[in-house]
Design a protein around this motif. Sequence first.
Motif, PDB file in Angstrom:
ATOM      1  N   SER A  95       0.820  -1.217   0.000  1.00  0.00           N
ATOM      2  CA  SER A  95       0.000   0.000   0.000  1.00  0.00           C
ATOM      3  C   SER A  95       0.852   1.266   0.000  1.00  0.00           C
ATOM      4  N   PHE A  96       2.131   1.139   0.277  1.00  0.00           N
ATOM      5  CA  PHE A  96       3.023   2.296   0.284  1.00  0.00           C
ATOM      6  C   PHE A  96       3.572   2.530  -1.117  1.00  0.00           C
ATOM      7  N   PRO A  97       3.425   3.733  -1.647  1.00  0.00           N
ATOM      8  CA  PRO A  97       3.958   4.003  -2.984  1.00  0.00           C
ATOM      9  C   PRO A  97       5.484   3.893  -3.045  1.00  0.00           C
ATOM     10  N   GLU A  98       6.138   3.921  -1.907  1.00  0.00           N
ATOM     11  CA  GLU A  98       7.595   3.794  -1.872  1.00  0.00           C
ATOM     12  C   GLU A  98       8.072   2.367  -2.086  1.00  0.00           C
ATOM     13  N   VAL A  99       7.166   1.392  -2.068  1.00  0.00           N
ATOM     14  CA  VAL A  99       7.532  -0.012  -2.286  1.00  0.00           C
ATOM     15  C   VAL A  99       7.556  -0.274  -3.783  1.00  0.00           C
ATOM     16  N   ALA A 100       8.762  -0.562  -4.296  1.00  0.00           N
ATOM     17  CA  ALA A 100       8.938  -0.756  -5.731  1.00  0.00           C
ATOM     18  C   ALA A 100       8.694  -2.200  -6.154  1.00  0.00           C
ATOM     19  N   HIS A 101       9.138  -3.145  -5.382  1.00  0.00           N
ATOM     20  CA  HIS A 101       8.978  -4.569  -5.691  1.00  0.00           C
ATOM     21  C   HIS A 101       8.739  -5.286  -4.369  1.00  0.00           C
ATOM     22  N   ASN A 102       7.961  -6.357  -4.406  1.00  0.00           N
ATOM     23  CA  ASN A 102       7.734  -7.156  -3.210  1.00  0.00           C
ATOM     24  C   ASN A 102       7.626  -8.607  -3.642  1.00  0.00           C
ATOM     25  N   TYR A 103       8.503  -9.440  -3.089  1.00  0.00           N
ATOM     26  CA  TYR A 103       8.564 -10.831  -3.506  1.00  0.00           C
ATOM     27  C   TYR A 103       8.525 -11.757  -2.303  1.00  0.00           C
ATOM     28  N   GLU A 104       7.805 -12.875  -2.449  1.00  0.00           N
ATOM     29  CA  GLU A 104       7.806 -13.923  -1.446  1.00  0.00           C
ATOM     30  C   GLU A 104       8.948 -14.883  -1.744  1.00  0.00           C
ATOM     31  N   ARG A 105       9.659 -15.272  -0.709  1.00  0.00           N
ATOM     32  CA  ARG A 105      10.770 -16.216  -0.844  1.00  0.00           C
ATOM     33  C   ARG A 105      10.560 -17.392   0.094  1.00  0.00           C
ATOM     34  N   ASP A 106      11.054 -18.546  -0.295  1.00  0.00           N
ATOM     35  CA  ASP A 106      11.001 -19.743   0.535  1.00  0.00           C
ATOM     36  C   ASP A 106      12.226 -19.730   1.442  1.00  0.00           C
ATOM     37  N   HIS A 107      12.127 -18.996   2.539  1.00  0.00           N
ATOM     38  CA  HIS A 107      13.262 -18.758   3.427  1.00  0.00           C
ATOM     39  C   HIS A 107      12.713 -18.210   4.733  1.00  0.00           C
ATOM     40  N   GLU A 108      13.524 -18.222   5.777  1.00  0.00           N
ATOM     41  CA  GLU A 108      13.118 -17.622   7.047  1.00  0.00           C
ATOM     42  C   GLU A 108      12.699 -16.165   6.842  1.00  0.00           C
ATOM     43  N   PHE A 109      13.495 -15.426   6.058  1.00  0.00           N
ATOM     44  CA  PHE A 109      13.114 -14.084   5.629  1.00  0.00           C
ATOM     45  C   PHE A 109      12.296 -14.279   4.351  1.00  0.00           C
ATOM     46  N   ASN A 110      10.984 -14.340   4.493  1.00  0.00           N
ATOM     47  CA  ASN A 110      10.151 -14.768   3.368  1.00  0.00           C
ATOM     48  C   ASN A 110       9.504 -13.631   2.576  1.00  0.00           C
ATOM     49  N   MET A 111       9.675 -12.386   3.025  1.00  0.00           N
ATOM     50  CA  MET A 111       9.178 -11.250   2.257  1.00  0.00           C
ATOM     51  C   MET A 111      10.328 -10.279   2.028  1.00  0.00           C
ATOM     52  N   TRP A 112      10.595  -9.993   0.760  1.00  0.00           N
ATOM     53  CA  TRP A 112      11.672  -9.076   0.375  1.00  0.00           C
ATOM     54  C   TRP A 112      11.084  -7.982  -0.502  1.00  0.00           C
ATOM     55  N   PHE A 113      11.464  -6.744  -0.238  1.00  0.00           N
ATOM     56  CA  PHE A 113      10.961  -5.654  -1.055  1.00  0.00           C
ATOM     57  C   PHE A 113      11.992  -4.537  -1.137  1.00  0.00           C
ATOM     58  N   VAL A 114      11.835  -3.714  -2.160  1.00  0.00           N
ATOM     59  CA  VAL A 114      12.703  -2.567  -2.374  1.00  0.00           C
ATOM     60  C   VAL A 114      11.913  -1.320  -2.012  1.00  0.00           C
ATOM     61  N   LEU A 115      12.541  -0.465  -1.217  1.00  0.00           N
ATOM     62  CA  LEU A 115      11.950   0.818  -0.858  1.00  0.00           C
ATOM     63  C   LEU A 115      12.686   1.923  -1.599  1.00  0.00           C
ATOM     64  N   ALA A 116      11.951   2.843  -2.168  1.00  0.00           N
ATOM     65  CA  ALA A 116      12.536   3.994  -2.853  1.00  0.00           C
ATOM     66  C   ALA A 116      11.812   5.237  -2.343  1.00  0.00           C
ATOM     67  N   ALA A 117      12.572   6.181  -1.792  1.00  0.00           N
ATOM     68  CA  ALA A 117      11.969   7.377  -1.206  1.00  0.00           C
ATOM     69  C   ALA A 117      12.752   8.616  -1.599  1.00  0.00           C
TER      70      ALA A 117
END
Length: 155
Positions: A95-117
């Motif tokens: 919902s944040f316009p600063e989030v450029a990409h958001n990906y689910e990963r099969d890992h303990e850290f399962n959500m990865w995203f890029v923030l641009a501000a």
Amino acid sequence: MILRENRPVDELDRQIINVLQGGFPVCEHPFAAAAEQFNIDAISLITHIETLLEQGLLTRFGPLFNLEKLGGVYSLAAMKVPADVFENTAAVVNSFPEVAHNYERDHEFNMWFVLAADSGERLEQVIDEIEKSTGIHVYNMPRVREYFVELKFHV
């Protein structure tokens, strides 16, 4: 352009994907200039690109900017999101316009995203807002060193 699924594409779509990964004309009528390479008109090129996006063959068509040269900042972020709240958390993050990409990963850290501000302060504010809204810690991983790897997918 990012190819999402391995579906059959016709020869013109294949050419469009392969050629336009290498650049897009910067001029008054860029679609017309690009379309000339394929012996079609600008409207046909736009229609092909829209169809590829609608079918999910492409997930994105647009420029990549060096945000830092424009005065902004960006960072990679990750979260450890419980499976039962993953979809809701993704909706909050997205919902944040600063989030450029958001990906689910099969890992303990399962959500990865890029923030641009537009500033470091805004980037930190978005991270704080995501954490308050989700109750989940955001691991902020700003770039330490930049490497340029030109990646193109020939289809």
